[in-house]
Motif scaffolding. Structure first.
Motif, PDB file in Angstrom:
ATOM      1  N   ILE A   1       0.846  -1.166   0.000  1.00 17.33           N
ATOM      2  CA  ILE A   1       0.000   0.000   0.000  1.00 17.33           C
ATOM      3  C   ILE A   1       0.895   1.233   0.000  1.00 17.33           C
ATOM      4  CG2 ILE A   1      -0.192   0.162   2.500  1.00 17.33           C
ATOM      5  CD1 ILE A   1      -3.161   0.911   2.092  1.00 17.33           C
ATOM      6  N   THR A   2       0.393   2.345  -0.520  1.00 17.70           N
ATOM      7  CA  THR A   2       1.163   3.586  -0.517  1.00 17.70           C
ATOM      8  C   THR A   2       1.385   4.078   0.904  1.00 17.70           C
ATOM      9  OG1 THR A   2       0.251   4.219  -2.666  1.00 17.70           O
ATOM     10  CG2 THR A   2       1.185   5.980  -1.331  1.00 17.70           C
ATOM     11  N   GLN A  10       6.218   2.824  -0.863  1.00 19.36           N
ATOM     12  CA  GLN A  10       5.177   1.839  -0.590  1.00 19.36           C
ATOM     13  C   GLN A  10       5.588   1.100   0.686  1.00 19.36           C
ATOM     14  OE1 GLN A  10       2.472   1.307  -2.955  1.00 19.36           O
ATOM     15  NE2 GLN A  10       3.323   3.226  -3.722  1.00 19.36           N
ATOM     16  N   GLY A  17      -3.166  -3.493   2.725  1.00 19.26           N
ATOM     17  CA  GLY A  17      -2.464  -3.638   1.455  1.00 19.26           C
ATOM     18  C   GLY A  17      -3.006  -4.770   0.607  1.00 19.26           C
ATOM     19  N   LYS A  18      -2.683  -4.715  -0.686  1.00 17.17           N
ATOM     20  CA  LYS A  18      -3.067  -5.788  -1.603  1.00 17.17           C
ATOM     21  C   LYS A  18      -2.058  -6.935  -1.494  1.00 17.17           C
ATOM     22  CE  LYS A  18      -5.257  -2.809  -4.997  1.00 17.17           C
ATOM     23  NZ  LYS A  18      -5.210  -2.341  -6.388  1.00 17.17           N
ATOM     24  N   HIS A  19      -2.517  -8.135  -1.793  1.00 17.91           N
ATOM     25  CA  HIS A  19      -1.661  -9.317  -1.780  1.00 17.91           C
ATOM     26  C   HIS A  19      -0.528  -9.136  -2.785  1.00 17.91           C
ATOM     27  CE1 HIS A  19      -0.424 -13.515  -1.784  1.00 17.91           C
ATOM     28  NE2 HIS A  19      -0.483 -13.469  -3.095  1.00 17.91           N
ATOM     29  N   ALA A  20       0.678  -9.487  -2.389  1.00 18.58           N
ATOM     30  CA  ALA A  20       1.831  -9.442  -3.279  1.00 18.58           C
ATOM     31  C   ALA A  20       2.734 -10.617  -2.939  1.00 18.58           C
ATOM     32  CB  ALA A  20       2.589  -8.124  -3.115  1.00 18.58           C
ATOM     33  N   THR A  44       3.241 -11.534  -8.431  1.00 23.43           N
ATOM     34  CA  THR A  44       2.265 -10.478  -8.658  1.00 23.43           C
ATOM     35  C   THR A  44       3.029  -9.267  -9.194  1.00 23.43           C
ATOM     36  OG1 THR A  44       2.511  -9.805  -6.355  1.00 23.43           O
ATOM     37  CG2 THR A  44       0.672 -11.275  -6.871  1.00 23.43           C
ATOM     38  N   ARG A  46       3.000  -5.535  -8.156  1.00 18.81           N
ATOM     39  CA  ARG A  46       2.652  -4.339  -7.388  1.00 18.81           C
ATOM     40  C   ARG A  46       3.740  -3.272  -7.529  1.00 18.81           C
ATOM     41  NH1 ARG A  46      -2.157  -5.935  -7.418  1.00 18.81           N
ATOM     42  NH2 ARG A  46      -2.679  -7.696  -6.103  1.00 18.81           N
ATOM     43  N   SER A  47       3.378  -2.036  -7.270  1.00 15.62           N
ATOM     44  CA  SER A  47       4.333  -0.928  -7.340  1.00 15.62           C
ATOM     45  C   SER A  47       5.493  -1.150  -6.380  1.00 15.62           C
ATOM     46  CB  SER A  47       3.655   0.399  -6.985  1.00 15.62           C
ATOM     47  OG  SER A  47       2.678   0.730  -7.936  1.00 15.62           O
ATOM     48  N   GLN A  49       7.315  -3.558  -5.877  1.00 13.53           N
ATOM     49  CA  GLN A  49       7.177  -4.828  -5.159  1.00 13.53           C
ATOM     50  C   GLN A  49       8.500  -5.448  -4.731  1.00 13.53           C
ATOM     51  OE1 GLN A  49       4.397  -7.723  -6.758  1.00 13.53           O
ATOM     52  NE2 GLN A  49       5.820  -9.380  -6.321  1.00 13.53           N
TER      53      GLN A  49
END
Length: 105
Positions: A1-2, A10, A17-20, A44, A46-47, A49
């Motif tokens: 998450i940001t 991040q 947060g989203k799953h990564a 995944t 993600r930004s 990551q």
């Protein structure tokens, strides 16, 4: 998450947060410099990551000016993150594209 207070950083946040997922494999450890070479494979996308995951487990990527506490400690004037292998399907013609590049450091 940001990490809103420290954008564009991040953070790992297990509740919001989203799953990564990142697979990693240690390849080499240099006792002299206390540095490791690690093969990373993002499952995944993600930004930041790979950078966030490595920082989260206590092994920030050398030269990373955003996530490493001592980014200038690295001997190169760049981050030690390199895409050695990329594979995807071309979005217009559907052909498989494979790009390989030797690690330059």
């Amino acid at each position: 998450i940001t990490d809103w207070e420290n954008r564009p950083r991040q953070i790992v946040h297990f509740e919001l947060g989203k799953h990564a997922k990142t697979l990693f494999q240690p390849l080499l450890y240099d006792e002299k410099t206390d540095q490791s070479r690690v093969l990373l494979e993002p499952v995944t996308g993600r930004s930041h990551q790979l950078r966030v995951h490595m920082m989260h487990i206590g092994h920030p990527i050398m030269g990373d000016k955003l996530y490493h506490p001592e980014p200038k400690r690295f001997h190169l004037n760049r981050m030690a993150l390199h895409a050695a292998y990329l594979a995807f399907q071309h979005p217009l013609n559907g052909t498989d594209v494979v790009i390989e590049s030797q690690v330059p450091f």
